[in-house]
Design an enzyme around this catalytic site. Structure first.
Site, PDB file in Angstrom:
ATOM      1  CG  ASP A  47     -37.034 -37.731  20.136  1.00 36.57           C
ATOM      2  OD1 ASP A  47     -35.947 -37.975  19.571  1.00 36.57           O
ATOM      3  OD2 ASP A  47     -37.135 -37.506  21.359  1.00 36.57           O
ATOM      4  CG  ASP A 140     -35.766 -40.960  22.566  1.00 37.05           C
ATOM      5  OD1 ASP A 140     -34.948 -40.931  21.621  1.00 37.05           O
ATOM      6  OD2 ASP A 140     -36.185 -39.942  23.156  1.00 37.05           O
ATOM      7  CD  GLU A 141     -33.963 -40.217  17.327  1.00 40.84           C
ATOM      8  OE1 GLU A 141     -34.371 -39.321  16.576  1.00 40.84           O
ATOM      9  OE2 GLU A 141     -32.821 -40.250  17.797  1.00 40.84           O
TER      10      GLU A 141
HETATM   11  N1  DCP Z   1     -29.011 -40.065  25.996  1.00 38.32           N
HETATM   12  C1  DCP Z   1     -27.793 -40.303  26.635  1.00 38.32           C
HETATM   13  N2  DCP Z   1     -26.724 -39.477  26.387  1.00 38.32           N
HETATM   14  C2  DCP Z   1     -26.838 -38.420  25.543  1.00 38.32           C
HETATM   15  C3  DCP Z   1     -28.075 -38.175  24.875  1.00 38.32           C
HETATM   16  C4  DCP Z   1     -29.145 -39.028  25.144  1.00 38.32           C
HETATM   17  O1  DCP Z   1     -27.683 -41.254  27.408  1.00 38.32           O
HETATM   18  N3  DCP Z   1     -25.794 -37.614  25.330  1.00 38.32           N
HETATM   19  C5  DCP Z   1     -30.167 -40.947  26.301  1.00 38.32           C
HETATM   20  C6  DCP Z   1     -31.040 -40.341  27.362  1.00 38.32           C
HETATM   21  C7  DCP Z   1     -32.239 -39.842  26.659  1.00 38.32           C
HETATM   22  C8  DCP Z   1     -32.334 -40.760  25.457  1.00 38.32           C
HETATM   23  O2  DCP Z   1     -30.995 -41.129  25.151  1.00 38.32           O
HETATM   24  O3  DCP Z   1     -33.407 -39.877  27.471  1.00 38.32           O
HETATM   25  C9  DCP Z   1     -32.990 -40.139  24.252  1.00 38.32           C
HETATM   26  O4  DCP Z   1     -32.223 -39.047  23.781  1.00 38.32           O
HETATM   27  P1  DCP Z   1     -32.857 -37.710  23.260  1.00 38.32           P
HETATM   28  O5  DCP Z   1     -31.790 -36.960  22.580  1.00 38.32           O
HETATM   29  O6  DCP Z   1     -34.120 -37.986  22.493  1.00 38.32           O
HETATM   30  O7  DCP Z   1     -33.197 -36.906  24.590  1.00 38.32           O
HETATM   31  P2  DCP Z   1     -34.472 -36.986  25.525  1.00 38.32           P
HETATM   32  O8  DCP Z   1     -35.500 -37.939  25.030  1.00 38.32           O
HETATM   33  O9  DCP Z   1     -34.009 -37.233  26.923  1.00 38.32           O
HETATM   34  O10 DCP Z   1     -35.026 -35.495  25.484  1.00 38.32           O
HETATM   35  P3  DCP Z   1     -35.839 -34.781  24.299  1.00 38.32           P
HETATM   36  O11 DCP Z   1     -37.175 -34.450  24.889  1.00 38.32           O
HETATM   37  O12 DCP Z   1     -35.053 -33.547  23.986  1.00 38.32           O
HETATM   38  O13 DCP Z   1     -35.929 -35.741  23.156  1.00 38.32           O
HETATM   39 MG    MG Z   2     -36.111 -37.895  23.054  1.00 41.75          MG
END
Ligand code: DCP
Ligand code: MG
Length: 441
Positions: A47, A140-141
């Site tokens: 992720d 992203d995962e």
């Molecule tokens: N995303 C979004 N709205 C949300 C959750 C996520 O638009 N409620 C988008 C933005 C994030 C991406 O999806 O960058 C990936 O979600 P993740 O939950 O993996 O969050 P991040 O990658 O940003 O942070 P982490 O380091 O916790 O994985």
């Molecule tokens: Mg993420």
């Protein structure tokens, strides 16, 4: 002297190391992974860290070391923020005004989806060179199954994964976190344990002890409602489920109980299935007379959801994204999509989601066509439909499967939902129905 398998995440040295040594014997880095099962485990979840924010920081070096929030745009909520901004308490889905209040000096950037999708594809391409079993979960995962790849790579999965994390950082300029374990459930939990730039391992031997103190909500698909039901019944930690007889959990919660018992022990038989072709399946219909109000459009939607669900069930597929399509009298096309937490093949869930999307499009426009489609299609594991985890969904699923059973025996018209019942002589009806299947986007 007892030794353990180790891997240095910086210089990628691998071997055995004395338990008393905590730095890499080759390069001195403290980023050393050590675990008795390090060379045996092969199921991974990867992720990206603060994905959208990491990409924006990569593209603007002036933002290094500063709080960055990605959000605003049409939704007015935070999509994500970098780890520095998280120190102020900002989280995904928080209203932007609240985020601004928590961190007034943060740089706010509107999401650039085309850019993120491009990088997501590049990461996917790098993963695809390592194993045919890559299952993307979101932008992203992804899960990777590296079982049986050791001979090809001349390296155990843990080393292949550490290389991948390093290459993604060097080539694409963003960091990822890796979870390595013996099944999907635990690999996904592991990737979150050591974020950002993390690498966490959960072995067979420590599975029960690792899970025992954790809250039940850590189990995928256990939402607010089930958590509250279990809390009222005295179950708060996964350990309490482990200690409880399976039969009683099944007596109390039916199929959901059986599933909770298995997952509480860290048992998860779901395979990693690559959806190499991002398949989409859809049904749409053109009306004989244009429609502009909710009720008649919703009735057509229900009919389409039933057909779509029938096809998904026949092919043993589930999907995690639902898209509503509407075409106005002036041939303008509107598509609205929603991602589901739990992939589905149920007409009820497709319909509920479709209705929510439809309700927002009732603004006086006359429509000549409505369609419902799904993408993010996976093979449904026989005997393990994920809709059985949340009791509210499980009840609907049971009712729907009972209806399917009757239809299977006596034909499609044996059971007709009230909303769709039409006396045979009624003259008006929808025009032709198109059913398509193909690659999404
Ligand atoms: N995303 C979004 N709205 C949300 C959750 C996520 O638009 N409620 C988008 C933005 C994030 C991406 O999806 O960058 C990936 O979600 P993740 O939950 O993996 O969050 P991040 O990658 O940003 O942070 P982490 O380091 O916790 O994985
Ligand atoms: Mg993420």
């Amino acid at each position: 002297m007892t030794t353990q398998a180790f891997l240095c995440r910086d210089c990628l040295a691998i071997g055995k190391i004395a338990n008393s040594i905590d730095r890499c014997p080759t390069c001195g880095s403290p980023r050393v992974l050590r675990h008795p099962e390090l060379l045996k485990l092969s199921v991974a979840h990867i992720d990206c860290d603060a994905f959208y924010a990491s990409v924006e920081k990569r593209d603007n070096p002036e933002l290094a070391g500063k709080p960055v929030i990605i959000g605003g745009g049409t939704r007015g909520v935070v999509a994500t923020c970098c780890y520095i901004a998280r120190q102020s308490g900002i989280r995904s889905a928080m209203p932007m005004f609240q985020a601004r209040k928590l961190c007034p000096n943060a740089t706010i950037i509107k999401p650039n989806m085309a850019k993120y999708v491009g990088i997501s594809r590049q990461i996917r391409a790098m993963m695809d060179t390592l194993t045919p079993l890559v299952e993307p979960l979101s932008i992203d995962e992804a899960f990777l199954d590296l079982s049986g790849t050791e001979a090809v790579h001349r390296a155990p999965p843990v080393l292949v994964l550490a290389r991948l994390a390093r290459d993604i950082q060097n080539v694409l300029g963003i960091t990822v976190s890796v979870g390595l374990s013996h099944n999907k459930f635990l690999a996904k939990i592991a990737s979150d344990l050591d974020k950002p730039r993390g690498f966490a391992v959960i072995g067979q031997a420590e599975t029960l002890d690792f899970l025992a103190p954790k809250p039940i909500s850590l189990i995928y698909g256990v939402g607010k409602v089930l958590t509250e039901t279990l809390r009222r019944d005295g179950f708060v930690t996964i350990g309490q489920l482990q200690q409880h007889p399976d039969e009683d959990l099944m007596r109390r919660y039916g199929e959901t109980g059986a599933r909770l018992a298995r997952l509480a022990r860290g048992q998860d038989v779901r395979r990693i299935s690559s959806t190499r072709e991002e398949k989409s399946v859809s049904s749409e219909t053109t009306f004989n007379h244009d429609l502009s109000t909710f009720e008649p459009l919703s009735t057509e939607l229900l009919r389409l959801c039933e057909r779509l669900s029938e096809r998904l069930k026949a092919k043993k597929l589930t999907a995690d994204t639902v898209t509503l399509k509407l075409k106005s009298t002036g041939f303008r096309l509107r598509t609205r999509a929603r991602h589901l937490m739990i992939p589905t093949q149920l007409a009820n869930i497709l319909y509920e989601t479709g209705q929510q999307l439809l309700a927002r499009e009732i603004d006086g426009t006359a429509y000549r066509l409505i369609g419902i489609g799904v993408s993010g299609v996976h093979n449904a594991l026989q005997g393990d439909p994920s809709d059985l985890l949340e009791p509210a969904i499980a009840r609907k699923a049971a009712a729907e499967r009972a209806m399917d059973h009757v239809r299977g025996r006596f034909g499609r018209d044996a059971v007709v939902r009230g909303k769709l019942y039409r006396p045979k002589t009624e003259p008006t009806g929808p025009g032709p129905t198109d059913e398509t299947e193909g690659k999404a986007r």
